[in-house]
Design a protein around this motif. Structure first.
Motif, mmCIF file in Angstrom:
data_model
loop_
_atom_site.group_PDB
_atom_site.id
_atom_site.type_symbol
_atom_site.label_atom_id
_atom_site.label_comp_id
_atom_site.label_asym_id
_atom_site.label_seq_id
_atom_site.Cartn_x
_atom_site.Cartn_y
_atom_site.Cartn_z
ATOM 1 N N ASP A 13 0.957 -1.176 -0.179
ATOM 2 C CA ASP A 13 0.060 0.019 -0.015
ATOM 3 C C ASP A 13 0.851 1.215 0.238
ATOM 4 N N PHE A 47 -0.515 4.255 -2.253
ATOM 5 C CA PHE A 47 -1.963 4.712 -1.995
ATOM 6 C C PHE A 47 -2.018 6.332 -2.026
ATOM 7 N N GLU A 48 -1.064 6.835 -0.862
ATOM 8 C CA GLU A 48 -0.866 8.360 -0.775
ATOM 9 C C GLU A 48 -0.638 9.041 -1.860
ATOM 10 N N SER A 77 -3.102 9.648 -4.431
ATOM 11 C CA SER A 77 -4.378 10.297 -4.046
ATOM 12 C C SER A 77 -4.355 11.736 -4.214
ATOM 13 N N ASN A 129 -6.149 -5.160 -3.639
ATOM 14 C CA ASN A 129 -5.318 -3.938 -3.477
ATOM 15 C C ASN A 129 -5.897 -2.704 -4.105
ATOM 16 N N ARG A 139 -8.625 -1.206 -2.016
ATOM 17 C CA ARG A 139 -8.027 -0.394 -0.843
ATOM 18 C C ARG A 139 -7.641 1.051 -1.484
ATOM 19 N N ALA A 140 -6.879 0.986 -2.438
ATOM 20 C CA ALA A 140 -6.483 2.209 -3.080
ATOM 21 C C ALA A 140 -7.574 3.200 -3.167
ATOM 22 N N TYR A 148 -9.096 4.308 -0.128
ATOM 23 C CA TYR A 148 -8.178 5.357 0.470
ATOM 24 C C TYR A 148 -8.406 6.855 -0.193
ATOM 25 N N TYR A 149 -8.561 6.893 -1.243
ATOM 26 C CA TYR A 149 -9.044 7.871 -2.225
ATOM 27 C C TYR A 149 -10.080 8.651 -1.704
ATOM 28 N N ILE A 166 -0.918 2.828 6.778
ATOM 29 C CA ILE A 166 -0.467 3.158 5.261
ATOM 30 C C ILE A 166 0.353 4.289 5.550
#
Length: 634
Positions: free
Chosen positions: A210, A213-214, A217, A240, A243-244, A247-248, A266
């Protein structure tokens, strides 16, 4: 070109830029409202577009040429960098400005035909060798493309960046120098570990999936959607990707993090410290997310869908199509939902506290997702052997708890309670205790309901499926209609008779000399399936034995009392000095007895029961206790 030695730089006066040169300016270019007073020769030797424009304008024979570059891709700062390069200056290319410089060089046609190693080839080489090979630089370049996305698409800048990012995510992270936050300041820009500022050459080995992810975003919704689609095409695991996406959504939909739960595990990469969040339209985001979410199931995923639906309804950014899609996805995995996530407040014109219409549609989606669910037999044997029985029981228990939770709403109509309860087939509930509890709460919160309305609601309960405790409570519940209470007592009596008959059958089976080894097990199983009614039979038998013992003891007390009375009569006829009542009572250990005439009057007037009356009262109370025990089953 103007002599380099005579140029000391550029200076600005208001909205005009001038060149520090002894030669007068012979061309003026206007970019984004700012005028640049320059010289033709440096510009014509590097920019093909300006050369063509000047060539077409030579017929005017003007000393100073004025050109307005209205379609210049970028602002005046980008054009100033181009001007410095044309005058022999050095342009420092970075991931933030390389895209704009590339666009400007392409617009001005700064190809190698107008000078060796021109700016277009320089920016193309930097973009290919540095930007596309580095995760952080790709993200920054994509962010700089957002204001001029159409030109970036034309020059294939966006496609190449997204393709590079998807390849990096699919590849082993140890092969690239991607800055990871797990080592913090101990990490060099090349991805190696630092010790006291010295590059050790050790590479970062990360097993986290992960880490990206950040960073992604910070892209806008359009670029994020295209990147997720590319990753899906390259075989990234749906878990995955989901989850991305989650997170967004948490980042740009306020309040979603509360219902989804924090994801503090994360880590943020170093790239995210130098980026600004994207400007996101929540309605566009919701529509894109609904299309991107994979078809998967899971407790956390179901909770995310419910949180997404809740937040979308609160913000009012959901259309009918998106709401229908979310409700369908939730309904297909409704057994994984929790009660608190189903309690979606009502933000429409409805008077009710919770959006029960939404939950009702989810239940219908759940039933329609299992085509064999309505064909399940109500019998316990078929219900256990069916593959859908486990899911069905969980949903039925969840729906019963939901009805009990919303039943206290004074504005909730009886028809909605009935619709929620009847949305599931009859075979979904082996016991109706949950429905009875929900109706009891509803009747308590709605005391103004008529007898007919309460009877109609009670029709959804099968009283033969109530447990012993529920039957005992219902038979003494004053909030229920009288007809319903009589019905409960009737079925309770039937269950008691069946249990008594089963108990007698067990006794006959145990006394039989030639009983098989399998028969006792089958009979025991039948007794267990009677929901504990046989326990009442055993309790009644014990009560009967206690009553017989009490009756025997009362008879013994009566005999003792008769003997004492006869002895008292003998004592009163004895010698005069022994006829004192106080002396007699001391000798035999009894209290003072009154005279026979007084005894007869006292017996009539006294309210204290005699031993015989106490016995009769004990028998009467025992009968009442036994009768109450057979019906009160707590």
């Amino acid at each position: 070109m103007a002599p380099a030695g005579k140029i000391t730089g550029f200076y600005r006066e208001g909205n005009e830029w001038f060149c520090n040169s002894s030669l007068p300016s012979d061309i003026t270019l206007v970019v984004d409202g700012v005028s640049f007073h320059l010289h033709k020769f440096p510009l014509l030797s590097r920019c093909g577009r300006i050369a063509n424009i000047v060539e077409e304008m030579q017929i005017t024979n003007k000393k100073t040429i004025l050109i307005d570059l209205e379609e210049f891709p970028g602002q005046s700062d980008a054009f100033l960098a181009i001007v410095k390069f044309c005058y022999g200056g050095r342009v420092e290319l970075t991931p933030r400005n390389v895209v704009m410089v590339y666009f400007a060089a392409d617009y001005l046609e700064m190809t190698d035909d107008y000078g060796e190693d021109n700016l277009l080839s320089k920016s193309e080489s930097f973009f290919h060798k540095h930007v596309l090979q580095n995760w952080k630089d790709c993200i920054l370049a994509l962010q700089s493309c957002e204001p001029v996305i159409s030109r970036a698409e034309k020059l294939h800048i966006v496609g190449r960046c997204l393709n590079a990012l998807s390849v990096m995510v699919c590849t082993d992270t140890t092969l690239f120098g991607w800055p990871m936050m797990m080592y913090g300041s101990l990490q060099s820009p090349g991805g190696s570990i630092l010790w006291n500022g010295i590059n050790t050459g050790a590479r970062i080995h990360s097993i986290e999936s992960d880490w990206w992810f950040e960073d992604i975003s910070y892209l806008n919704v359009e670029l994020f959607e295209r990147l997720i689609q590319l990753m899906e095409a390259r075989g990234i695991r749906p878990e995955n990707l989901s989850r991305a996406i989650m997170y967004y959504c948490k980042k740009y939909l306020p309040g979603l993090d509360r219902w989804q739960g924090g994801q503090s595990g994360i880590s943020r990469s170093v790239a995210s410290f130098s980026m600004t969040p994207a400007s996101v339209d929540q309605r566009v985001l919701l529509e894109s997310v609904v299309k991107l979410l994979p078809e998967m199931k899971g407790k956390s995923f179901c909770r995310f869908l419910l949180g997404l639906l809740r937040v979308a309804l609160i913000l009012g950014v959901i259309n009918h199509t998106c709401q229908e899609s979310l409700e369908r996805r939730i309904g297909m995995q409704l057994e994984l939902a929790t009660l608190d996530s189903l309690l979606i407040p009502s933000y429409s014109n409805s008077d009710t506290l919770y959006n029960s219409d939404c939950v009702e549609r989810m239940i219908h989606h759940f039933v329609s997702s299992e085509p064999n669910i309505t064909s399940i037999s109500p019998s316990s044997l078929d219900l256990e052997s069916s593959p859908s029985s486990g899911r069905l029981k969980k949903v039925a228990r969840l729906v019963d708890n939901y009805i009990a939770e919303v039943a206290s709403d004074v504005n909730l109509k009886p028809g909605k309670i009935r619709a929620l309860a009847e949305a599931l087939p009859e075979s979904s509930r082996s016991l109706h205790d949950g429905l009875y509890r929900a109706l009891d709460i509803y009747f308590k919160a709605h005391p103004w309901l008529s007898e007919k309305e309460m009877e109609l609601l009670c029709n959804i309960i099968d009283f033969q499926k109530l447990s012993i405790d529920a039957c005992a409570h219902a038979s003494q519940n004053g909030r229920l209609p009288l007809r319903v209470i009589l019905q409960v007592l009737f079925f309770e009596q039937m269950q008691l008779r069946k249990s008594l008959a089963g108990c007698l059958n067990v006794l006959d089976t145990e006394s039989a000399p030639a009983a098989s080894a399998i028969a006792p097990n089958e009979i025991t199983g039948q007794i267990v399936q009677r929901d504990g009614w046989v326990t009442v039979v055993h309790e009644n038998q014990v009560l009967k034995v206690d009553m017989e013992r009490m009756r025997t003891r009362v008879g013994e007390l009566e005999q003792e009392f008769t003997k004492i009375k006869e002895e008292m009569k003998k004592v009163t006829k004895s010698h005069s000095y022994l006829s004192s009542p106080r002396f007699v009572t001391k000798r035999i250990g009894c209290k003072l007895l009154p005279r026979s005439s007084d005894v007869e009057s006292d017996v009539v007037e006294s309210t204290t029961p005699t031993p015989r009356a106490s016995v009769e009262q004990a028998r009467s109370s025992s009968r009442q206790t036994r009768h109450r025990k057979s019906f009160s089953l707590f």
